[in-house]
Design a protein around this motif. Structure first.
Motif: not given
Ligand code: FAD
Lengths: 790, 292
Positions: A468, A653, A655-658, A717, A722-723, A777-778, A781-782, A785, A790
């Motif tokens: 993953n 990642d 599964k989370t799209g990160k 964002k 930290m990012d 991430p959104q 994810f799309e 998908k 996913i």
């Protein structure tokens, strides 16, 4: 070339002043009884003001003035200051009519004597027609912020709401309402260039590929918001202290917007807390000037909030690209056709120049037989896009470097090899600008980046990944420019005064807005005059009354363009010092040299005089006294092309799209690096901006109302420290023969290719191509998908 | 710009409740990191009443019966550093450090976090999983409210004018023998509100789940518990399959919706995925073996 001060990481000249809080920014200055100005912004994206009633606001105790479009000067209005306050003689129709009010442009470009080259004048200081949520409708001047805020709420505006065009598609649709009457089809401008015959080239090519790419609207988020104050001085002139990159242009635009003689305006720029192009635009100063005029010249301050700054100033143009490319089996590019739609928002600002710059700077990287560029710039009912670090290049290089990666994948070619096959070489003359490549280290940059990231090793080890979390590598190249020549004037000025003790003051017209140009100029002077840095006093403030003329801080131009003026001024002072010494000693001037604050015999190195002796004589010799100064101006009718590349490794990642950037290297050929530590800092900032552009930043708007959803730093964002991964910086130091001390630009380039490099690394890791920014991430994810990951 | 028209302070709780009874319109301010943001740029008159002088409200302690008592005015920095919390309920330590940035953690209080009523509050999902009870005081007396009953809607909590939250209490049966883990899923690693907050605690018996609790933030208008998944887990074998099923069932308790920040589909996908991830770590923290 061996230099003593140039090339050294001397301390930033203002470092201590800044960390101790001694450096004064606009908000650190106070005038007695300063009034506060506040702005009423439109709540509608597209609306006409039917009526506006300010009587209640005016009646509120503590309110000194309320302004609407009706209070602004009419075209050809000529008067002596102070004030053009309503004399009550105009008819109702005139009072209601907006069309005869002065329109002006806000873009921070040098003035052009050729009317055809001027920026589009489509703006009023306050408008009768709202063109985006946030447009300036009315303004209040009051004794304090709270009263001003209350007064704003008392202004009654009746709007006729029109359809809001919140995308370029909507604006371009047949029959869409016009945002500006003069601009048919909501097209601000169109037109690019064509080299060769691209259709023929496609026929000749072994393969033709097509792709579509889209970038987002982002914002500069400079630390210091726009802030200024204005008053009328004892001479009847408007003085504006403002956080700007372009004091000379602010002066002109304020005068133009109010129909005043230019000499009636004085602009002062203290320390500035960042601009990134947003302060290469004249956003609040014309209104600020109108406010002080309205209160008889009393000082008035405007300080935008973050929420205002994020939508009511400027943003980055979002682009949609369609690219078609002809290429041969061996990877040689034959023809490229790029169409682009650029979203400029509600007003022109820098307008089509951004699209123009994108194509212009892209041209240098991969010369092909045929290249056609067709951009259009479109008005929409969204906040105004203007200049932002990279000026169209983060957009076009994201698109093309993604496209080229896709082609490499389809042809099963190594992404680095395909680029190498097509890169420009020294001696190439751009057929459109006629700029010549006089230094080029892009190949060495690629070698360096590839080695730093351990490309081959990692590529091999990631071949058989499962699970993953997948890793991948990507890279992307860029070319840029060192100024705007031949598109615009590149005038710069520098002035040096030799003090009695042999130290100097350096005054420049170019503004340091945090990037460190003051330090670099100081180093150049120290180099030429053989002085230690502490004997070069750089005047950081620009004042249009006092400073030499320079068009400003933009286009990564300063070290290269303004550096020429600084070098010239320093050489002139040096010449005068030696001449003075020759006169004092009767030694022929060509036998003398200036080193380490001494005048020496060239042949033996023997000391003849100290610099201080010469300086003292220049001030106090009863016969020959004549202080040694120089005042130089340089019109740079030349340009130099910097290059570079970003290499990155990501972990996705699934599964989370990160997407996590594990490593990133940004390698530059910027000619001589004048101050390595500052240069590294410049790259850190630029890359972090590029990472935000790639992964998280985007101003979003309600599709129906056009209202911004995230104009604050919580919801927008911007990456935090930290990012931000450790950012690897490297330089390939070529020597640019046209630049002072061999320099080329570095200001904007670091921002250009992190996004496509990250995108290509994600493609490498997952096989999924993200052709739209940001890859948050959104979206990821799309994307996953859709392909069944996913 | 803040339109603060009055500012009051009290040294003791008794003074505070008395003043509030007299002036019920006063807006309580703890760290001010929510209250001041709400006031910013608004012209309405506001009178503030600060609790910062009441030092007794900052204390974190373990009562004789093992109940952990967290003063409402304890800052997140204090919660993070507190040795009792770190030892007994480290899930709250994790939640505390995930919050804001250093400056915010130094001033923002856990009481303010709860009283703000945000579904995204970083302490909320953990406090849900810990069955926290809130002690609320007013001039008439005090009452204990289970946290599940405290959140009424977005930004709405069961506080009446005159009420002060004084303590957050966690009973020994709610933490002893449990292992937990908090995942803050946000767009940034600092200075961000959660896209989803997942707090999982569990207690094991050999190779079976004795009890699990799942608290979620931003999975609905208020923080919530995934009771169906929790019920399912009781007595089940600890296995990848069980954990996967728990993840699926957790989604059923959520009321996620599509907003410009994230789609419902994505949020639900995250719930399923992150509940599993959280539980896998929580069970290791509870003494179980790692699931692979
Ligand atoms: C930059 C920034 C970052 C942030 N990041 C996060 C984050 O990552 N995660 C997160 O969860 N939150 C975050 N927040 C939100 C905020 O900091 C928290 O919700 C914080 O815990 C609020 O506590 P406070 O003490 O500042 O509350 P205040 O703002 O003082 O009060 C909040 C509300 O609670 C009421 N109140 C406070 N104390 C009591 C009491 N004892 N009894 C009754 N009512 C009371 C107040 O009247 C007010 O309505 C952030 C805020 C900022 C400005």
């Amino acid at each position: 070339m061996a230099y003593t001060v140039v090339g050294k990481s001397v301390n930033k000249v203002d470092a201590i002043a800044k960390v101790t809080g001694k450096a004064k920014y606009t908000d650190d200055f106070h005038e007695r009884d300063m009034l506060v100005g506040k702005i009423l912004h439109s709540p509608h994206a597209h609306a006409i003001i039917k009526s506006i009633d300010v009587s209640l606001a005016r009646a509120l105790p503590g309110v000194e003035a309320v302004l609407t479009y009706k209070d602004l000067p009419r075209i050809n209005y000529a008067t002596s200051l102070p004030g053009y306050v309503d004399d009550g003689t105009e008819t109702e129709c005139e009072a209601e009519c907006e069309s005869d009010r002065i329109k002006f442009s806000t873009a921070g470009h040098p003035y052009s004597l050729d009317p055809g080259h001027r920026d589009v004048e489509d703006r009023h200081i306050l408008t009768k027609k709202a063109r985006f949520v946030g447009d300036d409708i009315a303004a209040v001047v009051a004794t304090d912020e709270l009263i001003a805020e209350k007064a704003l709420q008392l202004i009654k505006v009746e709007y006729e709401v029109l359809e809001a065009l919140t995308s370029t598609d909507a604006a371009l649709k047949e029959g869409a309402p016009l945002i500006h009457e003069e601009h048919e089809g909501n097209i601000l401008a169109s037109g690019g260039f064509a080299i060769g015959d691209v259709e023929e080239a496609f026929k000749e090519s072994d393969y033709v590929f097509e792709g579509e790419y889209e970038t987002s609207i982002v914002q500069h988020c400079h630390m210091e918001n726009q802030t200024s104050y204005a008053y009328i001085d004892s001479d009847g002139r408007i003085v504006i202290v403002t956080s700007t990159q372009i004091p000379q242009i602010v002066r002109r635009v304020v005068a133009q917007s109010l129909g005043l003689p230019w000499g009636r305006v004085r602009v002062i720029k203290p320390f500035v807390g960042g601009g990134f192009g947003n302060k290469q635009d004249v956003c609040i100063e014309p209104l600020n000037a109108a406010m002080t005029i309205a209160v008889g010249g009393r000082p008035v301050k405007i300080e935008l909030s973050r929420e205002e700054s994020m939508v009511d100033t400027r943003t980055r143009h979002a682009f949609k690209f369609k690219i078609k490319t002809g290429i041969n089996q061996d990877g040689k590019l034959i023809g490229i056709h790029i169409s682009a739609v650029s979203n400029t928002g509600a007003y022109a600002s820098h307008g089509h120049s951004i699209a123009g710059s994108a194509g212009g700077k892209f041209r240098y990287l991969y010369p092909t037989k045929a290249l056609k560029y067709d951009p259009i710039t479109v008005y929409t009912n969204l906040p105004v896009a203007g200049a932002m670090r990279g000026y169209g290049c983060p957009q076009i290089f994201y698109a093309f470097e993604s496209h080229l990666e896709d082609i490499a994948k389809r042809l099963n070619m190594d992404p680095i090899e395909i680029r190498r096959k097509n890169l420009v070489e020294v001696g190439y003359v751009d057929p459109v600008s006629k700029n010549k490549i006089t230094s080029c280290g892009i190949r060495e940059c690629i070698d360096k980046g590839k080695a730093l990231i351990k490309w081959d090793e990692k590529k091999a080890s990631y071949k058989e990944q499962r699970g993953n979390k997948l890793r991948g590598l990507g890279m992307a190249c860029f070319s840029y420019a060192s100024g705007t020549y031949p598109v615009a004037l590149e005038l710069a000025g520098a002035r040096i005064v030799l003090n009695q003790d042999g130290s100097v003051q350096l005054q420049i017209g170019a503004t340091d807005t945090g990037q460190g140009s003051d330090t670099v100029f100081g180093q150049m002077v120290a180099e030429v005059l053989g002085l230690p840095m502490e004997m070069v006093h750089v005047i950081s403030t620009q004042d249009t009354d006092i400073s030499p003329f320079d068009t400003g801080c933009y286009a990564s131009r300063q070290t290269y363009v303004s550096g020429m003026a600084v070098e010239k001024a320093a050489l002139e002072v040096k010449g005068k010092i030696l001449e003075f010494a020759a006169r004092m000693t009767d030694i022929p001037v060509d036998k003398l040299e200036l080193v380490e604050q001494r005048i020496i015999y060239k042949h033996s190195g023997e000391s003849v005089l100290t610099l201080e002796q010469v300086a003292m004589q220049s001030y106090y010799d009863r016969v020959h006294a004549k202080p040694i100064t120089s005042d130089s101006s340089n019109n740079a009718r030349i340009n130099a092309i910097p290059f570079g590349v970003t290499f990155t490794e990501v972990e996705v990642d699934i599964k989370t799209g990160k997407i996590e950037v594990l490593e990133i290297y940004n390698v530059h050929d910027s000619g001589t690096i004048v101050n390595p530590l500052m240069a590294e800092g410049q790259v850190h900032g630029g890359v972090s901006m590029g990472i935000g552009y790639a992964l998280s930043e985007q101003l979003t708007f309600d599709a129906v109302t056009g209202k911004a959803q995230n104009n604050n730093l919580l919801d927008y964002k911007l990456p935090t420290i930290m990012d931000t991964p450790d950012i690897g910086v490297a330089f390939v130091e070529t020597y640019e023969p046209t630049g002072p001390f061999g320099v080329k630009s570095l200001g904007e380039p670091p921002t250009i290719t992190p996004a496509p490099a990250i995108r290509n690394a994600v493609l490498d890791a997952t096989g999924v191509a993200f052709n739209r920014l940001p890859m948050n991430p959104q979206r990821v994810f799309e994307g996953f998908k859709k392909v069944g990951l996913i | 710009m803040y339109n603060i028209t009055g500012y009051y302070e009290a040294d003791t709780l008794a003074e505070a409740t008395a003043l509030l009874a007299e002036k019920p319109k006063l807006e309580l301010i703890a760290g001010g990191t929510d209250v001041l943001i709400k006031m910013h740029g608004k012209a309405e008159d506001t009178e503030l009443f600060s609790l910062r002088k009441i030092k007794s409200l900052e204390i974190i302690r373990k009562a004789e019966d093992g109940t952990i008592v967290i003063g409402a005015m304890a800052t997140f920095a204090r919660v993070f550093k507190d040795p009792i919390i770190r030892e007994m309920i480290p899930i709250l330590t994790e939640a505390a450090i995930s919050m804001g940035g250093p400056q915010i953690r130094n001033i923002a209080t856990i009481g303010g976090n709860v009283c703000s009523g945000a579904t995204s509050g970083d302490s909320a999902s953990s406090l849900f999983a810990l069955n926290a009870r809130l002690k609320i005081l007013n001039s008439l007396g005090e009452r204990l409210v289970p946290i599940q009953e405290f959140y009424l809607g977005p930004g709405k909590v069961a506080l009446k004018p005159g009420d002060i939250l004084t303590e957050i209490r966690i009973s020994p049966e709610d933490y002893q023998g449990f292992g937990g883990h908090y995942i803050k899923f946000a767009m940034r690693e600092a200075m961000d509100i959660a896209t989803l907050g997942v707090a999982v605690t569990c207690k094991l018996q050999g190779n079976i789940f004795d009890e699990i609790r799942i608290g979620l933030g931003v999975a609905g208008p208020t923080p919530l518990r995934c009771l169906e998944a929790e019920e399912f887990a009781k007595g089940k074998d600890i296995s990848v399959e069980t954990v996967a099923e728990i993840g699926k069932l957790a989604v059923r308790s959520t009321k996620a919706r599509t907003s410009w920040r994230a789609s419902k589909e994505y949020r639900e996908h995250l719930v399923e995925e992150l509940v599993q991830r959280g539980l896998k770590i929580a069970l290791v923290n509870a003494g179980g073996a790692e699931l692979v």
